[in-house]
Design an enzyme around this catalytic site. Sequence first.
Site, PDB file in Angstrom:
ATOM      1  N   GLN A 151     -15.538  -7.933   4.635  1.00  0.00           N
ATOM      2  CA  GLN A 151     -14.659  -7.559   5.753  1.00  0.00           C
ATOM      3  C   GLN A 151     -14.778  -8.492   6.952  1.00  0.00           C
ATOM      4  OE1 GLN A 151     -15.201  -3.210   6.443  1.00  0.00           O
ATOM      5  NE2 GLN A 151     -13.158  -3.151   5.530  1.00  0.00           N
ATOM      6  N   TYR A 154     -11.501  -7.729   8.762  1.00  0.00           N
ATOM      7  CA  TYR A 154     -11.439  -6.379   9.344  1.00  0.00           C
ATOM      8  C   TYR A 154     -12.491  -6.211  10.447  1.00  0.00           C
ATOM      9  CZ  TYR A 154     -11.174  -1.199   9.081  1.00  0.00           C
ATOM     10  OH  TYR A 154     -11.030   0.144   9.348  1.00  0.00           O
TER      11      TYR A 154
END
Length: 248
Positions: A151, A154
Amino acid sequence: MARRVALVTGGNGGIGTEICRQLSAAGYQVVTTCMDPEREGIREWQQALQEEGVDVSWVQCNVSDFAACQTMAEVVESRHGPVDVLVNVAGITRDAFLHKLEKTSWDAVINVNLTSVYNVTRQFVDGMRSRGFGRIVNISSVNGQTGQFGQTNYSAAKAGMHGFTMALAKEGARKGVTANSISPGYIATSMTAAIPEEVREQIVSQVPAGRMGRPEDIARVVTFLAADDAEYINGANIPVNGALFTSF
Ligand code: CAA
């Protein structure tokens, strides 16, 4: 006083739907954005809520498109009046280790999760300042605080939301406009259901609460931060993660 208007981006998602329910129950006139009404079945979603006694309006908008957000803001304010509460929930994941992460997955996550917060908030913050009241709540993530395997995109976007929130909090503090973030841990929604099962089980086994969170756990903090008398809570991040990550 007229009912306050609350706009929730991505309000038809797992966490968003519960935010809409609780804001509606708290007396707000609630509007959600949705990107693709047909694909997302927004009319059926709205109908199902209506059957529960929850009245939520919707407007189509791709929050990663600035011009679309300008149009959306005009539509919302002409139909419902000025937006008093903005909850930025819309978000996606495109998980992959960085050495496999495509540029399209980087761009999509940064645009939908972070640039959207500028695109949408920019439309409403001026009005909030001039009316002397506004509540902006950004739904970030524990993974923006800690980082997470797969991630980089993100985690970068969610960490960016914190910087945005803290800066905006200072700008609005004398104008009655607050900005706060909430950092959910692993909440049972379609987003976390998409994590490979073994990985998810391993993550949940590390949560001191011993279980995933519920959308209700996040929504109750949104209504708390949105309240008229929450003005001195500004620039804060409230973790809601079952003690997965603790800090002060
Ligand atoms: N903790 C520890 N090790 C991990 C890990 C984790 N969370 N995630 C991956 N790994 C390890 C794997 O065990 C594996 O180790 P070995 O090579 O020793 O077997 C190695 O990393 C590679 O993993 P994969 O074989 O799964 O590799 P992949 O390239 O197929 O996928 C991945 C990697 C995309 C990170 C995948 O493991 C994945 O989807 N992980 C979950 C990521 C995650 O937590 N996403 C959160 C989504 S929900 C959300 O974001 C909401 C929110 O705000 C909390």
